[in-house]
Design a protein around this motif. Structure first.
Motif, mmCIF file in Angstrom:
data_model
loop_
_atom_site.group_PDB
_atom_site.id
_atom_site.type_symbol
_atom_site.label_atom_id
_atom_site.label_comp_id
_atom_site.label_asym_id
_atom_site.label_seq_id
_atom_site.Cartn_x
_atom_site.Cartn_y
_atom_site.Cartn_z
ATOM 1 N N VAL A 17 10.581 -3.765 2.092
ATOM 2 C CA VAL A 17 10.232 -2.868 0.981
ATOM 3 C C VAL A 17 9.442 -3.619 -0.092
ATOM 4 O O VAL A 17 8.395 -3.148 -0.554
ATOM 5 C CB VAL A 17 11.501 -2.207 0.375
ATOM 6 N N ILE A 18 9.930 -4.785 -0.477
ATOM 7 C CA ILE A 18 9.254 -5.574 -1.526
ATOM 8 C C ILE A 18 7.820 -5.895 -1.108
ATOM 9 O O ILE A 18 6.876 -5.672 -1.877
ATOM 10 C CB ILE A 18 10.048 -6.863 -1.844
ATOM 11 N N LEU A 19 7.645 -6.428 0.088
ATOM 12 C CA LEU A 19 6.302 -6.796 0.544
ATOM 13 C C LEU A 19 5.400 -5.580 0.739
ATOM 14 O O LEU A 19 4.201 -5.644 0.437
ATOM 15 C CB LEU A 19 6.383 -7.604 1.840
ATOM 16 N N SER A 20 5.967 -4.476 1.220
ATOM 17 C CA SER A 20 5.168 -3.261 1.448
ATOM 18 C C SER A 20 4.646 -2.667 0.151
ATOM 19 O O SER A 20 3.611 -1.987 0.152
ATOM 20 C CB SER A 20 5.997 -2.223 2.200
ATOM 21 N N PRO A 24 0.050 -4.329 -1.603
ATOM 22 C CA PRO A 24 -1.034 -3.456 -2.090
ATOM 23 C C PRO A 24 -1.195 -3.489 -3.618
ATOM 24 O O PRO A 24 -2.325 -3.430 -4.121
ATOM 25 C CB PRO A 24 -0.623 -2.054 -1.625
ATOM 26 N N VAL A 25 -0.087 -3.616 -4.357
ATOM 27 C CA VAL A 25 -0.175 -3.660 -5.821
ATOM 28 C C VAL A 25 -0.893 -4.931 -6.271
ATOM 29 O O VAL A 25 -1.813 -4.879 -7.098
ATOM 30 C CB VAL A 25 1.222 -3.535 -6.472
ATOM 31 N N VAL A 26 -0.509 -6.068 -5.721
ATOM 32 C CA VAL A 26 -1.144 -7.338 -6.086
ATOM 33 C C VAL A 26 -2.625 -7.314 -5.698
ATOM 34 O O VAL A 26 -3.484 -7.737 -6.475
ATOM 35 C CB VAL A 26 -0.407 -8.539 -5.455
ATOM 36 N N VAL A 27 -2.933 -6.807 -4.517
ATOM 37 C CA VAL A 27 -4.337 -6.722 -4.097
ATOM 38 C C VAL A 27 -5.122 -5.832 -5.057
ATOM 39 O O VAL A 27 -6.227 -6.186 -5.481
ATOM 40 C CB VAL A 27 -4.458 -6.227 -2.641
ATOM 41 N N ALA A 28 -4.551 -4.687 -5.431
ATOM 42 C CA ALA A 28 -5.242 -3.784 -6.364
ATOM 43 C C ALA A 28 -5.472 -4.459 -7.716
ATOM 44 O O ALA A 28 -6.558 -4.338 -8.307
ATOM 45 C CB ALA A 28 -4.436 -2.495 -6.544
ATOM 46 N N ILE A 29 -4.484 -5.183 -8.193
ATOM 47 C CA ILE A 29 -4.623 -5.884 -9.476
ATOM 48 C C ILE A 29 -5.691 -6.973 -9.355
ATOM 49 O O ILE A 29 -6.590 -7.063 -10.195
ATOM 50 C CB ILE A 29 -3.269 -6.480 -9.935
ATOM 51 N N LEU A 30 -5.604 -7.780 -8.321
ATOM 52 C CA LEU A 30 -6.554 -8.878 -8.149
ATOM 53 C C LEU A 30 -7.970 -8.369 -7.887
ATOM 54 O O LEU A 30 -8.942 -9.027 -8.244
ATOM 55 C CB LEU A 30 -6.114 -9.804 -7.021
ATOM 56 N N LEU A 124 -4.943 3.251 5.787
ATOM 57 C CA LEU A 124 -4.126 2.746 6.895
ATOM 58 C C LEU A 124 -3.801 1.270 6.744
ATOM 59 O O LEU A 124 -2.758 0.816 7.225
ATOM 60 C CB LEU A 124 -4.797 3.032 8.232
ATOM 61 N N SER A 125 -4.662 0.509 6.049
ATOM 62 C CA SER A 125 -4.339 -0.910 5.824
ATOM 63 C C SER A 125 -3.137 -1.055 4.896
ATOM 64 O O SER A 125 -2.425 -2.059 4.962
ATOM 65 C CB SER A 125 -5.547 -1.666 5.278
ATOM 66 N N ILE A 126 -2.903 -0.064 4.066
ATOM 67 C CA ILE A 126 -1.709 -0.060 3.211
ATOM 68 C C ILE A 126 -0.498 0.424 4.016
ATOM 69 O O ILE A 126 0.569 -0.193 3.987
ATOM 70 C CB ILE A 126 -1.937 0.829 1.970
ATOM 71 N N ILE A 127 -0.699 1.494 4.743
ATOM 72 C CA ILE A 127 0.387 2.088 5.533
ATOM 73 C C ILE A 127 0.878 1.143 6.622
ATOM 74 O O ILE A 127 2.074 1.119 6.956
ATOM 75 C CB ILE A 127 -0.079 3.432 6.137
ATOM 76 N N ILE A 128 -0.013 0.330 7.168
ATOM 77 C CA ILE A 128 0.351 -0.526 8.296
ATOM 78 C C ILE A 128 1.298 -1.660 7.902
ATOM 79 O O ILE A 128 2.046 -2.168 8.746
ATOM 80 C CB ILE A 128 -0.921 -1.075 9.002
ATOM 81 N N ILE A 129 1.305 -2.036 6.641
ATOM 82 C CA ILE A 129 2.129 -3.177 6.212
ATOM 83 C C ILE A 129 3.607 -3.004 6.599
ATOM 84 O O ILE A 129 4.157 -3.864 7.300
ATOM 85 C CB ILE A 129 1.957 -3.469 4.705
ATOM 86 N N PRO A 130 4.275 -1.924 6.177
ATOM 87 C CA PRO A 130 5.683 -1.806 6.585
ATOM 88 C C PRO A 130 5.852 -1.646 8.095
ATOM 89 O O PRO A 130 6.831 -2.138 8.664
ATOM 90 C CB PRO A 130 6.197 -0.578 5.828
#
Length: 177
Positions: A17-20, A24-30, A124-130
């Protein structure tokens, strides 16, 4: 093994859950952070597009390996695919922290095709993480029946993300400055 989630699997749920959410949040911020006075890393897009292509090939070979009961090969290839995806993400973020986004210059129907592929690739790159994390955890906890069930979903989604990443690069590459 039962169809129930094992206690060992449950230990990983918090991290999934934490990584999922965090990735995406860290990538969006960066993505919004620009490092001043740094030479743009304009050499990275063809490299990370190639990494996407290699990831797609690795996923296909890993699928072949498991279908042919080459379990150790499958395991090694899947770990390599995860490593490639992490490398892609690091390069992608580094590029966007040092370079302005490139605008797609195509017109008409091709523009809509490009944005459809780009949008589905991003979502899908976000959805695929979990999915990748859950699939991996089910393998390392030896819950192979549940691993196999989710892998049937994870594989085509991950393959689409890898292949569409290459297509997006090929479509936008003529517009790089």
């Amino acid at each position: 093994m039962s169809n129930q989630q094992t206690a060992e699997e449950k230990k990983y749920n918090k991290w999934i859950v934490i990584l999922s959410i965090a990735i995406p949040v860290v990538v969006a911020i960066l993505f919004g952070v620009k490092i001043p006075n740094v030479e743009p890393l304009s050499f990275l897009p063809p490299i990370y597009a190639t990494i996407n292509g290699v990831t797609a090939l690795v996923l296909i070979v890993a699928f072949w390996a498991i279908k042919n009961k080459k379990i150790k090969l499958h395991e090694g290839l899947m770990k390599f695919a995860i490593t490639l995806s992490v490398a892609f993400l690091a390069m992608y973020v580094a590029y966007h922290m040092t370079s302005d986004s490139t605008k797609f210059g195509g017109e008409g129907t091709i523009k809509y095709i490009y944005y459809f592929i780009l949008l589905t690739h991003i979502l899908l790159s976000i959805i695929i993480i979990p999915f990748v994390l859950i699939t991996y955890v089910r393998a390392i906890t030896k819950n192979f029946e549940r691993h196999k069930k989710i892998a049937k979903i994870t594989f085509p989604l991950w393959l689409y993300v890898a292949v569409s990443g290459v297509i997006v690069y090929l479509m936008i590459s003529p517009y790089y400055v």
